[in-house]
Enzyme design. Structure first.
Site, mmCIF file in Angstrom:
data_model
loop_
_atom_site.group_PDB
_atom_site.id
_atom_site.type_symbol
_atom_site.label_atom_id
_atom_site.label_comp_id
_atom_site.label_asym_id
_atom_site.label_seq_id
_atom_site.Cartn_x
_atom_site.Cartn_y
_atom_site.Cartn_z
ATOM 1 N N TRP A 103 0.696 -1.244 -0.135
ATOM 2 C CA TRP A 103 0.134 0.107 0.157
ATOM 3 C C TRP A 103 0.790 1.401 0.034
ATOM 4 O O TRP A 103 0.550 2.090 -0.497
ATOM 5 C CB TRP A 103 -1.029 -0.017 1.143
ATOM 6 C CG TRP A 103 -2.091 -1.080 0.874
ATOM 7 C CD1 TRP A 103 -2.240 -2.127 1.639
ATOM 8 C CD2 TRP A 103 -3.032 -0.902 -0.175
ATOM 9 N NE1 TRP A 103 -3.463 -2.760 1.118
ATOM 10 C CE2 TRP A 103 -3.770 -2.234 0.012
ATOM 11 C CE3 TRP A 103 -3.503 -0.017 -1.024
ATOM 12 C CZ2 TRP A 103 -4.692 -2.639 -0.783
ATOM 13 C CZ3 TRP A 103 -4.439 -0.393 -1.938
ATOM 14 C CH2 TRP A 103 -5.226 -1.665 -1.684
ATOM 15 N N ASP A 173 -1.541 6.852 6.411
ATOM 16 C CA ASP A 173 -2.821 5.895 5.807
ATOM 17 C C ASP A 173 -2.978 4.826 6.883
ATOM 18 O O ASP A 173 -2.119 3.836 7.291
ATOM 19 C CB ASP A 173 -2.293 5.073 4.441
ATOM 20 C CG ASP A 173 -3.291 3.943 4.020
ATOM 21 O OD1 ASP A 173 -4.319 3.886 4.735
ATOM 22 O OD2 ASP A 173 -2.836 3.402 3.009
ATOM 23 N N LYS A 197 -12.247 -1.468 6.269
ATOM 24 C CA LYS A 197 -11.519 -2.561 7.013
ATOM 25 C C LYS A 197 -11.805 -2.588 8.445
ATOM 26 O O LYS A 197 -12.050 -3.703 9.005
ATOM 27 C CB LYS A 197 -9.977 -2.204 7.003
ATOM 28 C CG LYS A 197 -9.313 -1.696 5.552
ATOM 29 C CD LYS A 197 -9.270 -2.873 4.791
ATOM 30 C CE LYS A 197 -9.088 -2.622 3.105
ATOM 31 N NZ LYS A 197 -7.929 -1.912 2.737
HETATM 32 C C1 LIG Z 1 -7.593 -1.296 1.690
HETATM 33 C C2 LIG Z 1 -6.602 -0.501 1.590
HETATM 34 C C3 LIG Z 1 -6.267 0.855 1.007
HETATM 35 C C4 LIG Z 1 -7.221 0.984 -0.548
HETATM 36 O O1 LIG Z 1 -8.660 1.089 0.049
HETATM 37 P P1 LIG Z 1 -9.825 1.210 -1.319
HETATM 38 O O2 LIG Z 1 -10.822 1.708 -0.528
HETATM 39 O O3 LIG Z 1 -10.059 -0.413 -1.864
HETATM 40 O O4 LIG Z 1 -9.399 1.991 -2.169
HETATM 41 C C5 LIG Z 1 -5.541 1.644 1.075
HETATM 42 N N1 LIG Z 1 -4.620 1.658 2.199
HETATM 43 C C6 LIG Z 1 -4.733 0.321 2.720
HETATM 44 C C7 LIG Z 1 -3.447 0.320 3.886
HETATM 45 C C8 LIG Z 1 -5.663 -0.519 2.822
HETATM 46 O O5 LIG Z 1 -5.689 -1.384 3.637
#
Ligand SMILES: *Cc1c(COP(=O)(O)O)cnc(C)c1O
Length: 361
Positions: A103, A173, A197
């Protein structure tokens, strides 16, 4: 588990707390006497306005967000933030990124479209199985920010200590660790998280941004929707927001407050993760994929002695009623994502299954 529900170990979209789903089910046809569901409701209605206000207030309380930070709900999931961050924050056109896996890699790739990206630390040398030392990074004076993916969902690592940014803004993030433990918001310029998540349905990100970073003087090419200022000025209602998602997330915020807040959530998560990690450490068959000191509380990748055996274990777990334990295609093996809403009984049941599986070999 009630309602024939399964222990879903998916990395996302992931489980939501059962009491929250039950409440949503109760309200789905007629939200509190309004005569309609939240899906059908105007975002300008008094019902939705109070859903929104309460969600923001509860998140502020939960994370103890200082007054000089804004909370935004932005559509496009997590991925849109890979572009919004550099578009809005690269004033000098230079940013530092820590490369800890899949990511952060995506964030780096996207940021390169908008300016110079300096990768100041990386764990690529050991297949992203640890978090590099970030205590003395080589950060140029004109760097606009330092960026991390604080919990690498696919690789299963997490920052136990934030980087020393030497006075530069930290952008994080937090998608796969959001609300899993207390967070000192003042350590960051921007925190963002795709919500599917650890909070609610996919398709939206929560952005927590310090007010002085909300700029009007972004480059002309930046689409109106992708300016943080657009969302900040209109309380996330510049266009029709994802009302349903805000409503579901708001319920989860309240649920976590009622559990006792993020200290209580952390305690539950630590006990839960220990059940799995203790087993992996004691097993002669399975091995955790990540350096012990950098292990995630949320995403636990592990392997058996071979790829073929990995596949056999995944099939057996599925057969036994556990879902989504296959590791990400980029790393293989198995991965158990044990977010806030995964009950401890789910992890205990999985460990019992893995123990029995190992004993039967
Ligand atoms: C799932 C995830 C993303 C992306 O999320 P989407 O909503 O699918 O675009 C970005 N960063 C991390 C750490 C993630 O686990």
């Amino acid at each position: 588990m009630k309602h024939g529900r399964t222990f879903n170990f998916s990395a996302g979209p992931a489980m939501m707390p059962e009491p929250v789903l039950e409440e949503i089910a109760q309200e789905v046809l007629n939200y509190r006497g309004s005569g309609m569901s939240v899906m059908e409701m105007s975002h300008r209605s008094k019902e939705f306005t109070s859903i929104y206000d309460e969600a923001v207030a509860d998140l502020r309380k939960l994370m103890n967000i200082p007054d000089n930070y804004k909370v935004l709900f932005v559509q496009g999931g997590g991925t849109v933030q890979f572009a919004m961050v550099p578009m809005n924050l690269m004033k000098n056109g230079v940013a530092c990124y820590v490369d800890t896996g899949s990511w952060s890699g995506k964030a780096i790739k996207e940021a390169k479209k908008y300016g110079e990206v300096k990768v100041v630390a990386s764990s690529e040398d050991k297949n992203y199985s640890y978090v590099p030392d970030c205590s003395d990074l080589d950060i140029p004076d004109n760097a606009d920010y330092v960026y991390i993916c604080e919990n690498e969902t696919i690789n299963g690592t997490t920052f136990k200590k934030l980087p020393n940014t030497k006075g530069h803004i930290l952008v994080s993030d937090q998608s796969s660790m959001f609300l899993s433990k207390p967070c000192n918001v003042e350590d960051y310029g921007v925190i963002w998280a795709g919500v599917q998540k650890n909070v609610g349905p996919a398709g939206m990100a929560v952005v927590i941004i310090r007010e002085d970073l909300i700029r009007d003087d972004v480059p002309d090419f930046v689409p109106t929707y992708l300016k943080y200022k657009t969302h900040a000025d209109k309380d996330s209602m510049y266009n029709t927001p994802n009302c349903w998602d805000i409503y579901c997330c708001g319920k989860v915020f309240k649920y976590l407050l009622n559990l006792g807040g993020l200290e209580a959530v952390q305690k539950i998560n630590e006990e839960k993760a220990a059940v799995l990690y203790d087993y992996l450490d004691s097993s002669d068959y399975f091995t955790g994929s990540v350096a012990k000191e950098d292990r995630s509380l949320m995403n636990v990748p592990f392997v058996s002695p071979s790829k073929d055996e990995d596949a056999a274990v995944v099939a057996a777990t599925k057969e036994a009623g556990f879902d989504n334990l296959k590791g990400h295609r980029s790393v293989g093996g198995l991965r158990a994502s044990i977010y806030n809403a995964m009950p401890k009984e789910g992890v205990e049941a999985l460990v019992k299954f893995l123990k029995d599986y190992e004993a039967s070999l």
